[in-house]
Write a protein that holds these residues in place. Sequence first.
Motif, short mmCIF file in Angstrom:
data_model
loop_
_atom_site.label_atom_id
_atom_site.label_comp_id
_atom_site.label_asym_id
_atom_site.label_seq_id
_atom_site.Cartn_x
_atom_site.Cartn_y
_atom_site.Cartn_z
N ASP A 33 14.09 6.27 4.76
CA ASP A 33 12.76 5.99 5.31
C ASP A 33 11.77 7.06 4.88
O ASP A 33 12.15 8.20 4.65
CB ASP A 33 12.80 5.92 6.84
CG ASP A 33 13.65 4.76 7.32
OD1 ASP A 33 13.20 3.61 7.20
OD2 ASP A 33 14.78 5.00 7.79
N SER A 34 10.51 6.65 4.79
CA SER A 34 9.42 7.59 4.47
C SER A 34 8.26 7.36 5.44
O SER A 34 8.23 6.35 6.15
CB SER A 34 8.91 7.36 3.05
OG SER A 34 9.92 7.63 2.11
N LEU A 35 7.31 8.29 5.38
CA LEU A 35 6.13 8.19 6.23
C LEU A 35 4.90 7.99 5.35
O LEU A 35 4.61 8.82 4.49
CB LEU A 35 5.99 9.48 7.05
CG LEU A 35 5.14 9.41 8.33
CD1 LEU A 35 5.79 8.48 9.35
CD2 LEU A 35 5.00 10.81 8.92
N PHE A 36 4.21 6.87 5.54
CA PHE A 36 2.94 6.63 4.86
C PHE A 36 1.93 6.10 5.87
O PHE A 36 2.28 5.25 6.70
CB PHE A 36 3.11 5.62 3.71
CG PHE A 36 3.83 6.19 2.52
CD1 PHE A 36 3.18 7.07 1.65
CD2 PHE A 36 5.16 5.90 2.29
CE1 PHE A 36 3.84 7.62 0.56
CE2 PHE A 36 5.84 6.44 1.20
CZ PHE A 36 5.17 7.31 0.34
N PHE A 37 0.71 6.59 5.80
CA PHE A 37 -0.36 6.18 6.71
C PHE A 37 0.05 6.36 8.17
O PHE A 37 -0.32 5.58 9.04
CB PHE A 37 -0.77 4.71 6.45
CG PHE A 37 -0.95 4.39 4.99
CD1 PHE A 37 -2.01 4.95 4.26
CD2 PHE A 37 -0.05 3.57 4.31
CE1 PHE A 37 -2.17 4.67 2.92
CE2 PHE A 37 -0.21 3.30 2.96
CZ PHE A 37 -1.26 3.86 2.27
N ASP A 96 11.49 4.36 -13.31
CA ASP A 96 11.64 5.22 -12.12
C ASP A 96 10.54 4.95 -11.09
O ASP A 96 10.28 5.80 -10.23
CB ASP A 96 11.62 6.69 -12.54
CG ASP A 96 10.34 7.06 -13.29
OD1 ASP A 96 9.53 6.14 -13.61
OD2 ASP A 96 10.12 8.25 -13.56
N TYR A 97 9.90 3.77 -11.16
CA TYR A 97 8.84 3.46 -10.19
C TYR A 97 9.41 3.47 -8.78
O TYR A 97 10.57 3.11 -8.56
CB TYR A 97 8.26 2.08 -10.51
CG TYR A 97 6.83 1.89 -10.02
CD1 TYR A 97 5.79 2.61 -10.59
CD2 TYR A 97 6.52 0.97 -9.01
CE1 TYR A 97 4.47 2.43 -10.16
CE2 TYR A 97 5.21 0.79 -8.58
CZ TYR A 97 4.20 1.53 -9.16
OH TYR A 97 2.90 1.36 -8.74
N LYS A 98 8.60 3.90 -7.82
CA LYS A 98 9.07 4.00 -6.43
C LYS A 98 8.62 2.78 -5.64
O LYS A 98 7.49 2.32 -5.79
CB LYS A 98 8.49 5.27 -5.78
CG LYS A 98 8.98 6.55 -6.44
CD LYS A 98 8.23 7.75 -5.89
CE LYS A 98 8.67 9.02 -6.61
NZ LYS A 98 7.66 10.07 -6.52
N ALA A 108 0.84 -1.21 0.00
CA ALA A 108 0.00 0.00 0.00
C ALA A 108 0.87 1.25 0.00
O ALA A 108 0.53 2.26 -0.65
CB ALA A 108 -0.93 0.00 1.21
N SER A 109 2.00 1.21 0.70
CA SER A 109 2.91 2.36 0.74
C SER A 109 3.54 2.60 -0.63
O SER A 109 3.67 3.74 -1.08
CB SER A 109 4.00 2.14 1.79
OG SER A 109 3.44 1.99 3.08
N THR A 110 3.92 1.51 -1.31
CA THR A 110 4.45 1.64 -2.68
C THR A 110 3.40 2.27 -3.59
O THR A 110 3.69 3.19 -4.36
CB THR A 110 4.88 0.26 -3.22
OG1 THR A 110 6.01 -0.20 -2.48
CG2 THR A 110 5.25 0.33 -4.69
N TYR A 111 2.17 1.78 -3.50
CA TYR A 111 1.08 2.34 -4.31
C TYR A 111 0.94 3.84 -4.02
O TYR A 111 0.89 4.67 -4.94
CB TYR A 111 -0.24 1.62 -4.00
CG TYR A 111 -1.38 2.07 -4.88
CD1 TYR A 111 -1.82 1.28 -5.94
CD2 TYR A 111 -2.00 3.30 -4.69
CE1 TYR A 111 -2.85 1.71 -6.77
CE2 TYR A 111 -3.03 3.74 -5.50
CZ TYR A 111 -3.44 2.94 -6.55
OH TYR A 111 -4.44 3.38 -7.37
N ALA A 112 0.91 4.19 -2.73
CA ALA A 112 0.73 5.60 -2.34
C ALA A 112 1.90 6.46 -2.81
O ALA A 112 1.71 7.62 -3.20
CB ALA A 112 0.56 5.70 -0.83
N ALA A 113 3.11 5.91 -2.78
CA ALA A 113 4.30 6.67 -3.21
C ALA A 113 4.19 7.05 -4.69
O ALA A 113 4.70 8.08 -5.12
CB ALA A 113 5.57 5.85 -2.97
#
Length: 368
Positions: free
Chosen positions: A214-218, A333-335, A42-47
Amino acid sequence: MSHVSDRLSMIDLFAGCGGMTVGFHNEGFRPILSVEWDRAAASTYAANFGEEHTRWEDIEKIKDDDIPDADVIIGGPPCQGFSNLGTKSVEDPRNKLWKQYLRFVVKANPQVFVIENVERFSRTNEFELLMEEADHGILKGYKLTPGVLLAADYGVSQRRPRTIVIGSRIGRIPLPDPTHAKVPSGDLKPWRTVRDAIGWVDEHPTTTELPQKDSLFFGHSIRGDFSGYDIHFGRQPTPMSLARYDHIPPGGGRFNLPDHLLSRCWREKKTGTTDVMGRMRWDAPSLTIRTEFFKPEKGQYLHPQWEPDRPERRVNRVITHYEASLLQDFPKDYKWCGSKTEIAKQIGNAVPSGLAAAIAKHLKKYLN
């Protein structure tokens, strides 16, 4: 006149890391809701597509009132229940998730929905029940067209068969015609090859690790996002593994190994899967990229570069996560978010975006 993207809204269920959305988005569809319970996916999708419309939660917890109207619903209810590796039990709770998919169809009332699943889904009891729902159940307004499509026939560098079901309440819609073929004729182009997908990628990764990032999702911290060469890392095979890799030519596998390099189980089992410890061919599509493509004993995942008379021109390693993502037709370049294993699982479980785009392009002719 409004743009296609203003008109054609879509919901992606069991969205994973977004492979199917990539294809539909590239054809001008606008995602308004995506649902995925795995946090890394879900985080990959949101990115890549934004957190606003991405729901990281169990699909059963989404209330009917929170389901918007949409032109199209896409998605693949988890296939583990149907897969040969699964229990094959009709009672497997994962098999019930497609009923959640149908709940969304009823509430969102799309013109068209697309279900994708493993090849043998079409031979399961659940598939029969799905067809019955369209015949005289909750889907009775929809005409269903099922079939098995091969990703390579739609411009993907991979021989990956998937069951696709198109449901339509605007008249029956056939499956899209192939655009590519092994032996091209007429308007058909030749299959795209491993070389087309990864021929330009550096053969020698310079690291075995993901970057520290690191990143912040949800509201939660997660590793990533990573893109491009961030996920082009190698592994550290044993001397025995390297010796095995060195003996295997393109298209070959464990049957090319001399006796002294065979494991006991291979020595005792003279028949069986031929793609185990296999090497890809440059000038053919790859076989199916599964979730454990980084383990050569799981399939044909050795890098295709190998020359019989020039040992120095042999690349004795499995494909990297980056190469696997390119063979799955993700953008360069997909995240990506998550650990190495989580990212591999996302890549292997995805629908190749080229196959999704071919379906999306085909549907537009009927939706416009």
